[in-house]
Design a protein around this motif. Structure first.
Motif, PDB file in Angstrom:
ATOM      1  N   VAL A 107      32.426 -26.103 -22.469  1.00 33.87           N
ATOM      2  CA  VAL A 107      33.819 -25.861 -22.055  1.00 33.87           C
ATOM      3  C   VAL A 107      34.413 -24.723 -22.875  1.00 33.87           C
ATOM      4  O   VAL A 107      35.112 -23.853 -22.342  1.00 33.87           O
TER       5      VAL A 107
ATOM      6  N   ASP B 243      35.943 -21.308 -21.344  1.00 34.08           N
ATOM      7  CA  ASP B 243      37.297 -20.855 -21.680  1.00 34.08           C
ATOM      8  C   ASP B 243      37.290 -19.431 -22.234  1.00 34.08           C
ATOM      9  O   ASP B 243      38.103 -18.593 -21.831  1.00 34.08           O
ATOM     10  N   GLU B 244      36.385 -19.158 -23.148  1.00 29.42           N
ATOM     11  CA  GLU B 244      36.358 -17.829 -23.775  1.00 29.42           C
ATOM     12  C   GLU B 244      35.962 -16.735 -22.780  1.00 29.42           C
ATOM     13  O   GLU B 244      36.544 -15.652 -22.779  1.00 29.42           O
TER      14      GLU B 244
ATOM     15  N   ARG C 187      38.894 -16.096 -20.319  1.00 31.40           N
ATOM     16  CA  ARG C 187      39.993 -15.334 -20.919  1.00 31.40           C
ATOM     17  C   ARG C 187      39.683 -13.841 -21.000  1.00 31.40           C
ATOM     18  O   ARG C 187      40.591 -13.016 -21.043  1.00 31.40           O
TER      19      ARG C 187
ATOM     20  N   ARG D 218      37.111 -27.267 -14.826  1.00 28.23           N
ATOM     21  CA  ARG D 218      37.623 -26.210 -15.705  1.00 28.23           C
ATOM     22  C   ARG D 218      37.328 -24.844 -15.097  1.00 28.23           C
ATOM     23  O   ARG D 218      38.171 -23.947 -15.128  1.00 28.23           O
TER      24      ARG D 218
ATOM     25  N   TRP E 255      40.115 -21.991 -13.986  1.00 28.84           N
ATOM     26  CA  TRP E 255      40.114 -20.598 -14.423  1.00 28.84           C
ATOM     27  C   TRP E 255      40.036 -19.641 -13.243  1.00 28.84           C
ATOM     28  O   TRP E 255      40.666 -18.574 -13.265  1.00 28.84           O
TER      29      TRP E 255
ATOM     30  N   TRP F  32      46.706 -29.440 -17.061  1.00 32.94           N
ATOM     31  CA  TRP F  32      46.446 -28.498 -18.153  1.00 32.94           C
ATOM     32  C   TRP F  32      46.624 -27.056 -17.673  1.00 32.94           C
ATOM     33  O   TRP F  32      47.283 -26.248 -18.337  1.00 32.94           O
ATOM     34  N   MET F  33      46.034 -26.713 -16.523  1.00 34.32           N
ATOM     35  CA  MET F  33      46.144 -25.343 -16.011  1.00 34.32           C
ATOM     36  C   MET F  33      47.563 -25.048 -15.561  1.00 34.32           C
ATOM     37  O   MET F  33      48.067 -23.938 -15.752  1.00 34.32           O
TER      38      MET F  33
END
Length: 191
Positions: free
Chosen positions: A76, A80-81, A84, A118, A122, A145-146
């Motif tokens: 995860v 995420d990284e 972004r 997730r 994104w 969360w998003m």
């Protein structure tokens, strides 16, 4: 492959030499911390496109960890990284599509579902960042969360208005409403 060789190989490939491999093998928390450093190093790599195969191999190695929760946390973090840093949804979709076969190999369905969700979040965010204004139905398909992430990050009046009206939680609706009000005040001040 053994857990020790997997951890040692991941650390070596990431150029991390200050982690005690034996300690990481013995302690799932130390191992998860090591994985987080490995994925951070991978995400920071300057040439992301040619590293998709390497990322898939890294996820395959991490996924073999007997402590699957720690492996999920690391994957995860990688998602995420990379998201972004993605230039847009198409780039991120290409990257994430390469990982889906490895994600499908997690033993626990909840872990597979969480990571897939997730990725979906994104992709939604990246399309909004590129100018797409979602419908209330599209907004309802992403996690709380998003929604909160969008409320805190978006500068689009239309997106903030949608979140203020339709976000899942009152807190997120309030964040979006307050940011939209503040944004409107700052743009209407005389210069």
């Amino acid at each position: 492959m053994t857990l020790r060789s997997d951890v040692a190989e991941l650390l070596a490939e990431a150029g991390i030499d200050d982690v005690d491999v034996d300690e990481a093998v013995a302690d799932e928390h130390a191992r998860t911390a090591a994985y987080l450093r490995v994925v951070s190093a991978a995400a920071s790599s300057p040439s992301r496109d040619r590293d998709r195969d390497r990322d898939r191999a890294m996820v395959a190695t991490i996924r073999r960890d007997p402590h699957e929760m720690g492996a999920k946390v690391a994957v995860v973090a990688l998602v995420d990284e990379i998201a972004r840093k993605a230039t847009g949804p198409a780039e991120f979709r290409r990257w994430s599509d390469e990982l889906l076969p490895e994600i499908a190999r997690f033993r626990v369905e909840g872990h597979r579902a969480f990571i897939r969700r997730r990725i979906h979040d994104w992709l939604f965010y990246l399309s909004v960042r590129d100018g797409h204004v979602p419908t209330p139905a599209e907004l309802a398909e992403v996690t709380a969360w998003m929604q909160r992430f969008l409320a805190e990050a978006s500068t689009s009046p239309a997106v903030l208005a949608l979140l203020a009206e339709s976000a899942t939680t009152r807190k997120t609706r309030n964040i979006a409403r307050n940011r939209n009000i503040a944004r409107n005040r700052s743009t209407s001040l005389p210069r």
